[in-house]
Scaffold this active site. Structure first.
Site, PDB file in Angstrom:
ATOM      1  N   TYR A   1       0.835  -1.204   0.000  1.00 52.17           N
ATOM      2  CA  TYR A   1       0.000   0.000   0.000  1.00 52.17           C
ATOM      3  C   TYR A   1       0.876   1.264   0.000  1.00 52.17           C
ATOM      4  CZ  TYR A   1      -2.984   3.725   1.671  1.00 52.17           C
ATOM      5  OH  TYR A   1      -3.619   4.925   1.794  1.00 52.17           O
TER       6      TYR A   1
ATOM      7  N   ASN B   1      -3.994   9.200   8.824  1.00 47.69           N
ATOM      8  CA  ASN B   1      -5.089   8.609   9.603  1.00 47.69           C
ATOM      9  C   ASN B   1      -6.318   9.514   9.748  1.00 47.69           C
ATOM     10  OD1 ASN B   1      -2.446   7.218  10.468  1.00 47.69           O
ATOM     11  ND2 ASN B   1      -4.079   5.824  11.037  1.00 47.69           N
TER      12      ASN B   1
ATOM     13  N   ARG C   1       0.114  -6.133  13.690  1.00 48.07           N
ATOM     14  CA  ARG C   1      -0.092  -6.447  12.270  1.00 48.07           C
ATOM     15  C   ARG C   1       1.201  -6.322  11.474  1.00 48.07           C
ATOM     16  NH1 ARG C   1      -5.292  -2.789  10.715  1.00 48.07           N
ATOM     17  NH2 ARG C   1      -6.902  -4.370  10.949  1.00 48.07           N
TER      18      ARG C   1
HETATM   19  C1  UD1 Z   1      -4.313   4.440   7.805  1.00 46.08           C
HETATM   20  C2  UD1 Z   1      -5.268   4.333   6.635  1.00 46.08           C
HETATM   21  C3  UD1 Z   1      -4.535   4.416   5.359  1.00 46.08           C
HETATM   22  C4  UD1 Z   1      -3.788   5.733   5.370  1.00 46.08           C
HETATM   23  C5  UD1 Z   1      -2.832   5.748   6.547  1.00 46.08           C
HETATM   24  C6  UD1 Z   1      -2.146   7.077   6.625  1.00 46.08           C
HETATM   25  C7  UD1 Z   1      -7.356   3.142   7.006  1.00 46.08           C
HETATM   26  C8  UD1 Z   1      -8.068   1.851   6.992  1.00 46.08           C
HETATM   27  N1  UD1 Z   1      -6.034   3.108   6.723  1.00 46.08           N
HETATM   28  O1  UD1 Z   1      -3.445   3.301   7.880  1.00 46.08           O
HETATM   29  O2  UD1 Z   1      -5.413   4.412   4.278  1.00 46.08           O
HETATM   30  O3  UD1 Z   1      -3.094   5.920   4.190  1.00 46.08           O
HETATM   31  O4  UD1 Z   1      -3.575   5.595   7.725  1.00 46.08           O
HETATM   32  O5  UD1 Z   1      -1.323   7.069   7.723  1.00 46.08           O
HETATM   33  O6  UD1 Z   1      -7.920   4.186   7.240  1.00 46.08           O
HETATM   34  N2  UD1 Z   1      -5.607  -1.137  14.871  1.00 46.08           N
HETATM   35  C9  UD1 Z   1      -6.024  -1.706  16.054  1.00 46.08           C
HETATM   36  N3  UD1 Z   1      -7.271  -2.246  16.097  1.00 46.08           N
HETATM   37  C10 UD1 Z   1      -8.114  -2.278  15.018  1.00 46.08           C
HETATM   38  C11 UD1 Z   1      -7.670  -1.691  13.814  1.00 46.08           C
HETATM   39  C12 UD1 Z   1      -6.399  -1.128  13.780  1.00 46.08           C
HETATM   40  O7  UD1 Z   1      -5.286  -1.755  17.034  1.00 46.08           O
HETATM   41  O8  UD1 Z   1      -9.222  -2.794  15.149  1.00 46.08           O
HETATM   42  C13 UD1 Z   1      -4.279  -0.505  14.842  1.00 46.08           C
HETATM   43  C14 UD1 Z   1      -3.407  -0.868  13.659  1.00 46.08           C
HETATM   44  O9  UD1 Z   1      -2.659  -2.034  13.890  1.00 46.08           O
HETATM   45  C15 UD1 Z   1      -2.546   0.385  13.557  1.00 46.08           C
HETATM   46  C16 UD1 Z   1      -3.484   1.515  14.007  1.00 46.08           C
HETATM   47  O10 UD1 Z   1      -4.511   0.892  14.741  1.00 46.08           O
HETATM   48  O11 UD1 Z   1      -1.461   0.322  14.436  1.00 46.08           O
HETATM   49  C17 UD1 Z   1      -4.094   2.271  12.848  1.00 46.08           C
HETATM   50  O12 UD1 Z   1      -4.611   1.316  11.946  1.00 46.08           O
HETATM   51  P1  UD1 Z   1      -5.554   1.715  10.711  1.00 46.08           P
HETATM   52  O13 UD1 Z   1      -6.688   2.545  11.177  1.00 46.08           O
HETATM   53  O14 UD1 Z   1      -5.852   0.464   9.963  1.00 46.08           O
HETATM   54  O15 UD1 Z   1      -4.651   2.726   9.896  1.00 46.08           O
HETATM   55  P2  UD1 Z   1      -3.162   2.652   9.310  1.00 46.08           P
HETATM   56  O16 UD1 Z   1      -2.695   1.262   9.088  1.00 46.08           O
HETATM   57  O17 UD1 Z   1      -2.330   3.556  10.153  1.00 46.08           O
END
Ligand code: UD1
Length: 316
Positions: free
Chosen positions: A142, A171, A269
């Site tokens: 990505y 984010n 992850r």
């Molecule tokens: C996000 C965006 C991505 C963007 C990037 C910019 C989404 C889905 N992804 O990625 O498009 O380009 O920011 O920085 O909006 N987590 C949890 N529990 C959950 C889900 C996630 O702990 O249920 C954690 C993940 O492991 C991560 C953090 O929360 O450490 C943020 O995750 P996520 O919202 O998926 O965003 P990014 O991977 O940072």
């Protein structure tokens, strides 16, 4: 002005469409609704011209660009874990689609092209806050696909004289973010889990941090990019300049909802970045950008929206 928004049926795209319409622009949306939703466009009715299609498909891209003077390219497959699972799909939707849209925009005479980049391009370089002139080292297909897009955006300015710009989003969260998949943004997942009586999941120890940015800030940066002078393929962070850990995010959302439910921890992850925080001085200098909605106010507006609109069974 006639403006194309790719991914206009998505979370951020639909907010941008709304803002452009409110300012009197004519808006075309190109979307295949692979991650966005047609319902997000329903409130705008016939005010939006919809082209259903895939941005990596040349014919669809050309059709959507007809007669437009500016393109906001937001369509993407925006999930880090999903890209780790399916790197080819990620490359097509994030890199190939961006090049296809740039070519179509150039050939249609659309001079301005504003691209939704991502902070995922920085990878795990230890220095914080991340500045645009720092090296990039994406950790996921990505992030790499988004970076390839940025390079094309820069090249199309220098090779073809287009007014192009990459906005690196950090984010983004807010109303209409779809919590429907495990790949969804963490805030949408936390809020809906807590509202539905489930325990939110934290991947890893929860000490990872993000520069969580309320969607209105991102829309504002895009609107500024529509009229700013001197666009020549630059890259700008769009964020708040602060960072919040997942543990603090959980606390803040719980407080706002008045719900106490401890998170479940799972393994971190693959491809996940540990810390993310933006320097936002460059966006201030070129666009006059400043965050207009704070993290806390954004969380309030977001939880209000999910409370009011989600079909939820509360089990508190
Ligand atoms: C996000 C965006 C991505 C963007 C990037 C910019 C989404 C889905 N992804 O990625 O498009 O380009 O920011 O920085 O909006 N987590 C949890 N529990 C959950 C889900 C996630 O702990 O249920 C954690 C993940 O492991 C991560 C953090 O929360 O450490 C943020 O995750 P996520 O919202 O998926 O965003 P990014 O991977 O940072």
């Amino acid at each position: 002005m006639k403006i194309l928004v790719t991914g206009g049926g998505g979370f951020i795209g639909s907010h941008l469409v709304e803002a452009l319409l409110a300012r009197g622009h004519r808006v075309t949306v190109l979307d295949d609704f692979s991650t966005g939703h047609a319902e997000n466009l329903r409130p705008f009715g016939r005010k939006v011209a919809l082209v259903r299609g895939d941005c990596a498909d040349e014919a669809a891209a050309r059709k959507a660009c007809r007669g437009v003077s500016a393109v906001f390219h937001l369509a993407a497959m925006p999930s880090v874990p999903r890209s780790v699972k399916d790197p080819l799909l990620s490359h097509r939707t994030n890199a190939t689609a961006t090049l296809t849209m740039l070519v179509a925009a150039r050939d249609a005479g659309a001079r301005r092209f504003v691209y939704a980049g991502s902070s995922a391009v920085y990878g795990d370089l230890p220095t914080l806050p991340k500045r645009e002139d720092m090296p990039t080292r994406p950790l996921s297909p990505y992030g790499l696909g988004k970076l390839a897009g940025e390079h094309y955006v820069r090249l199309f300015a220098s090779l073809y004289g287009m007014e192009t710009l990459t906005l690196r989003y950090f984010n983004v969260f807010g109303p209409r973010q779809d919590p429907g998949s495990p790949y969804s943004g963490v805030i949408s997942l936390f809020v809906t889990a807590l509202l539905e009586g489930r325990r939110p999941v934290i991947y890893g120890d929860g000490r990872q941090t993000r520069d969580f940015t309320y969607v209105a800030n991102v829309v504002d940066a895009n609107l500024r990019a529509l009229t700013a002078k001197g666009l020549r393929g630059q890259t700008l962070n769009v964020a708040t300049g602060k960072r919040i850990s997942l543990l603090d995010l959980h606390r803040e959302v719980s407080r706002e909802l008045g719900v106490e439910r401890s998170p479940v921890h799972r393994a971190a992850r693959q491809g996940d970045i540990k810390h993310s925080q933006a320097a936002i001085g460059a966006a201030r200098r070129l666009l006059g950008y400043r965050p207009i909605v704070s993290f806390r106010d954004g969380i309030r507006r977001t939880t209000d929206w999910y409370r009011a609109s989600a079909p939820i069974t509360r089990q508190n």
